[in-house]
Design a protein around this motif. Structure first.
Motif, mmCIF file in Angstrom:
data_model
loop_
_atom_site.group_PDB
_atom_site.id
_atom_site.type_symbol
_atom_site.label_atom_id
_atom_site.label_comp_id
_atom_site.label_asym_id
_atom_site.label_seq_id
_atom_site.Cartn_x
_atom_site.Cartn_y
_atom_site.Cartn_z
ATOM 1 N N ALA A 56 0.834 -1.204 0.000
ATOM 2 C CA ALA A 56 0.000 0.000 0.000
ATOM 3 C C ALA A 56 0.865 1.250 0.000
ATOM 4 N N LYS A 57 1.912 1.260 0.806
ATOM 5 C CA LYS A 57 2.820 2.409 0.846
ATOM 6 C C LYS A 57 3.450 2.641 -0.524
ATOM 7 N N ALA A 58 3.882 1.566 -1.169
ATOM 8 C CA ALA A 58 4.506 1.690 -2.485
ATOM 9 C C ALA A 58 3.532 2.241 -3.515
ATOM 10 N N ALA A 59 2.226 1.984 -3.318
ATOM 11 C CA ALA A 59 1.201 2.476 -4.240
ATOM 12 C C ALA A 59 0.809 3.923 -3.952
ATOM 13 N N GLY A 60 1.320 4.502 -2.858
ATOM 14 C CA GLY A 60 1.041 5.895 -2.552
ATOM 15 C C GLY A 60 0.106 6.128 -1.388
ATOM 16 N N VAL A 61 -0.289 5.071 -0.684
ATOM 17 C CA VAL A 61 -1.159 5.230 0.486
ATOM 18 C C VAL A 61 -0.308 5.711 1.660
ATOM 19 N N THR A 62 -0.748 6.753 2.344
ATOM 20 C CA THR A 62 0.035 7.312 3.452
ATOM 21 C C THR A 62 -0.571 7.033 4.827
ATOM 22 N N ALA A 63 -1.817 6.572 4.888
ATOM 23 C CA ALA A 63 -2.454 6.206 6.153
ATOM 24 C C ALA A 63 -3.733 5.452 5.825
ATOM 25 N N LEU A 64 -4.187 4.632 6.781
ATOM 26 C CA LEU A 64 -5.496 4.002 6.604
ATOM 27 C C LEU A 64 -6.253 4.031 7.914
ATOM 28 N N VAL A 65 -7.572 3.992 7.777
ATOM 29 C CA VAL A 65 -8.454 4.012 8.934
ATOM 30 C C VAL A 65 -8.907 2.584 9.223
#
Length: 309
Positions: A56-65
């Motif tokens: 997810a980080k590699a795809a550009g996600v910076t945080a999740l709920v």
């Protein structure tokens, strides 16, 4: 200045990018009486989930709920361990799930006691940890589309009081738009604003007029099974376009309801990656002519505005 409270501390808007507003890291969907979530080994969960967080980080996600409350195996220490191993911020809830998965201690507690418990988790630390909850997760019974159970209304009123005291948003797993209106009436009666309410799983309500009515009352409307088997991407694209055409760009949230390690399943079950929205759905949204600024609002600004306080 608004800040998003996470397992990695607080973050301002400028410190974050794309935020997934409805996902799961750890959830126990087995029989409630088995309580499989109690005996899980932290390192096993970390080993299973960390590669998916890194994807997810590699795809550009910076945080999740994280959207797992009491009643379906919430373990904030698990979230904290995964977060530490991946250096990735996870937004933690307080709150309680729906009938029939409401713990006995919640049934026995008064509204005052529940409100105090939520406030403590939102201000001091949740589930016996030093990690503060950022928001309040509630729910209504999927098998009762006509109303809210007394136990669920007690939880909702307590959530409204805790949300008013702390500024925390309330998000509710609710499959019927008519029931969402009932919930908004309850929280308004308790002195809480619909503008701090998230209708989770709005896509389950086929009447899109109800989506607009709830947004007109100021609430966030969340489409969050994107990439699942219940509805096609084309249906979600139509939902988004209709919302944007109706002037509801500021009310819209997009997510996947994906993950998760389930301790009731061997090896935690089959993990569903967090990357579908970024890698598959957003390019289709842009192909529909949705501009970059709007995509940014839907995936960065709106989730931050919803969950920050």
């Amino acid at each position: 200045m608004p800040e998003l409270i996470t397992t990695r501390g607080t973050f301002t808007r400028e410190e974050l990018g794309l935020i997934l507003p409805h996902e799961h890291v750890f959830t126990d969907l087995g029989p409630m009486e088995a309580a499989n979530w109690r005996g899980v080994k932290l390192d096993e969960v970390v080993d299973a989930v960390s590669p998916e967080i890194e994807r997810a980080k590699a795809a550009g996600v910076t945080a999740l709920v994280e959207c797992t409350p009491e009643g379906v195996g919430r373990r904030v220490d698990v979230l904290e361990a995964v977060s530490a191993a991946t250096e990735f911020p996870i937004v933690v809830p307080t709150g309680v799930y729906q009938e029939p998965r409401i713990p006995d201690w919640v049934r026995e507690a008064s509204e005052d006691e529940l409100a105090e418990w939520m406030c403590t988790e939102l201000t001091d630390g949740a589930d016996g940890t030093d990690v503060r909850a950022a928001w309040i997760k509630v729910s209504t019974d999927d098998d009762d589309p006509d109303g809210i159970a007394d136990s669920e209304e007690k939880i909702l009123r307590a959530a409204a009081r805790a949300g008013t005291a702390t500024g925390a948003v309330i998000g509710s797993h609710t499959l019927s738009g008519d029931v969402v209106h009932q919930q908004l009436d309850v929280i308004e009666d308790a002195g809480y604003s619909p503008e701090r309410f998230i209708w989770i799983h709005a896509q389950a309500e086929p009447n899109r007029d109800l989506h607009a009515e709830v947004a007109d009352r100021g609430a966030f409307v969340e489409y969050d099974w994107i990439g699942g088997e219940d509805q096609s991407d084309e249906t979600y694209l139509d939902h988004v376009e209709a919302a944007l055409e109706g002037g509801y760009a500021d009310n819209l949230l997009l997510s996947q309801d994906r993950g998760w390690y389930d301790p009731s399943e061997p090896g935690g079950g089959t993990f569903r990656p967090y990357t579908y929205l970024v890698e598959e759905f957003l390019p289709k949204l842009e192909a529909r002519g949705i501009d970059e600024a709007t995509v940014r609002r839907l995936t960065r600004d709106n989730p931050f505005d919803a969950y920050a306080r």
